[in-house]
Design a protein around this motif. Structure first.
Motif, PDB file in Angstrom:
ATOM      1  N   CYS A 129      34.676  41.403  30.376  1.00 16.94           N
ATOM      2  CA  CYS A 129      33.693  41.619  31.435  1.00 16.94           C
ATOM      3  C   CYS A 129      32.536  40.624  31.308  1.00 16.94           C
ATOM      4  O   CYS A 129      32.165  39.958  32.282  1.00 16.94           O
ATOM      5  CB  CYS A 129      33.188  43.055  31.423  1.00 16.94           C
ATOM      6  SG  CYS A 129      32.630  43.671  29.817  1.00 16.94           S
TER       7      CYS A 129
ATOM      8  N   TYR B 209      30.153  50.179  33.297  1.00 17.44           N
ATOM      9  CA  TYR B 209      31.422  49.463  33.345  1.00 17.44           C
ATOM     10  C   TYR B 209      32.362  50.017  32.282  1.00 17.44           C
ATOM     11  O   TYR B 209      31.914  50.325  31.183  1.00 17.44           O
ATOM     12  CB  TYR B 209      31.184  47.958  33.097  1.00 17.44           C
ATOM     13  CG  TYR B 209      32.381  47.114  33.385  1.00 17.44           C
ATOM     14  CD1 TYR B 209      32.665  46.691  34.670  1.00 17.44           C
ATOM     15  CD2 TYR B 209      33.266  46.774  32.373  1.00 17.44           C
ATOM     16  CE1 TYR B 209      33.790  45.926  34.938  1.00 17.44           C
ATOM     17  CE2 TYR B 209      34.395  46.014  32.637  1.00 17.44           C
ATOM     18  CZ  TYR B 209      34.650  45.595  33.921  1.00 17.44           C
ATOM     19  OH  TYR B 209      35.761  44.855  34.190  1.00 17.44           O
ATOM     20  N   PRO B 210      33.612  50.168  32.571  1.00 20.43           N
ATOM     21  CA  PRO B 210      34.413  49.742  33.718  1.00 20.43           C
ATOM     22  C   PRO B 210      34.661  50.839  34.758  1.00 20.43           C
ATOM     23  O   PRO B 210      35.629  50.759  35.502  1.00 20.43           O
ATOM     24  CB  PRO B 210      35.708  49.288  33.073  1.00 20.43           C
ATOM     25  CG  PRO B 210      35.901  50.256  31.941  1.00 20.43           C
ATOM     26  CD  PRO B 210      34.486  50.531  31.431  1.00 20.43           C
TER      27      PRO B 210
ATOM     28  N   THR C 119      37.402  46.738  43.571  1.00 24.89           N
ATOM     29  CA  THR C 119      36.749  46.463  42.291  1.00 24.89           C
ATOM     30  C   THR C 119      37.655  46.899  41.146  1.00 24.89           C
ATOM     31  O   THR C 119      37.824  46.165  40.164  1.00 24.89           O
ATOM     32  CB  THR C 119      35.388  47.182  42.213  1.00 24.89           C
ATOM     33  OG1 THR C 119      34.565  46.702  43.287  1.00 24.89           O
ATOM     34  CG2 THR C 119      34.699  46.941  40.883  1.00 24.89           C
ATOM     35  N   THR C 120      38.256  48.076  41.267  1.00 23.90           N
ATOM     36  CA  THR C 120      39.170  48.563  40.232  1.00 23.90           C
ATOM     37  C   THR C 120      40.350  47.611  40.071  1.00 23.90           C
ATOM     38  O   THR C 120      40.742  47.289  38.944  1.00 23.90           O
ATOM     39  CB  THR C 120      39.651  49.990  40.566  1.00 23.90           C
ATOM     40  OG1 THR C 120      38.508  50.853  40.600  1.00 23.90           O
ATOM     41  CG2 THR C 120      40.647  50.504  39.545  1.00 23.90           C
TER      42      THR C 120
ATOM     43  N   ASN D  35      39.158  44.597  38.279  1.00 22.52           N
ATOM     44  CA  ASN D  35      38.864  44.933  36.883  1.00 22.52           C
ATOM     45  C   ASN D  35      40.120  45.150  36.046  1.00 22.52           C
ATOM     46  O   ASN D  35      40.084  45.025  34.824  1.00 22.52           O
ATOM     47  CB  ASN D  35      37.969  46.171  36.809  1.00 22.52           C
ATOM     48  CG  ASN D  35      36.552  45.879  37.244  1.00 22.52           C
ATOM     49  OD1 ASN D  35      36.104  44.730  37.236  1.00 22.52           O
ATOM     50  ND2 ASN D  35      35.834  46.913  37.639  1.00 22.52           N
TER      51      ASN D  35
ATOM     52  N   CYS E 224      39.645  43.980  32.220  1.00 21.84           N
ATOM     53  CA  CYS E 224      39.369  44.991  31.190  1.00 21.84           C
ATOM     54  C   CYS E 224      40.635  45.765  30.826  1.00 21.84           C
ATOM     55  O   CYS E 224      41.250  46.398  31.693  1.00 21.84           O
ATOM     56  CB  CYS E 224      38.304  45.948  31.711  1.00 21.84           C
ATOM     57  SG  CYS E 224      37.941  47.303  30.583  1.00 21.84           S
TER      58      CYS E 224
END
Length: 164
Positions: free
Chosen positions: A57, A126-127, A140-141, A144, A148
């Motif tokens: 991140c 986060y996350p 966003t997920t 990510n 992550c």
């Protein structure tokens, strides 16, 4: 990291279409209730993942620095807010303050955060694997999931647990 997380970045990239479909399903009635599983899966993921071994991140994305964050961080660093902003931040396309470049200038070579005690709210949360933001912000997920390992882990566990 545990064996189930080996090659997680490659696997997450390969699963993007599947994850997108799954996250869309989670936003329908069929997916309601899955958010109750998140806190336990979050804890499970972080029992296997050491953020200091990754720092993906901090190396690739920036948190938003909201006004309270700017006040706290600049005070912590002993800088005037204007100097802090000028030195470290820029406005992004959404009008939010973010770091000028990646990796984050506060990330040390040891992957420790130099402003950890006063890190922005986005960093603290986060996350988002333990909150309904995980489903509310599917794009966003999805992004990510390749940044992550915890997001990858939670998505994989959810897909195995929640049958549609």
């Amino acid at each position: 990291m545990h064996d189930e997380l080996s090659d997680w970045e490659k696997k997450a990239k390969e699963q993007q279409k599947s994850y997108k479909q799954f996250l869309q399903k989670m936003q329908t009635k069929k997916g309601k209730g899955a958010e109750r599983l998140l806190p336990e899966l979050h804890d499970e993921a972080f029992s296997k993942i050491d953020c200091l071994q990754c720092a993906g991140c901090c190396k690739t994305i920036s948190p938003r620095f909201k006004t309270p964050d700017i006040k706290k961080v600049s005070k912590f660093l002993g800088l005037r807010e204007s100097v802090f902003i000028e030195t470290y931040l820029r406005l992004d396309e959404d009008g939010d303050y973010v770091v000028k470049r990646s990796p984050c200038p506060f990330l040390g070579a040891d992957n420790y955060c130099g402003i950890y005690e006063v890190r922005p709210g986005d960093c603290r949360n986060y996350p988002y694997t333990d909150s309904d933001e995980f489903f509310k912000r599917p794009n966003t997920t999805l992004m990510n999931s390749v940044i992550c390992p915890a997001v990858y882990y939670v998505l994989e566990r959810l897909k195995a647990t929640v049958k549609g």
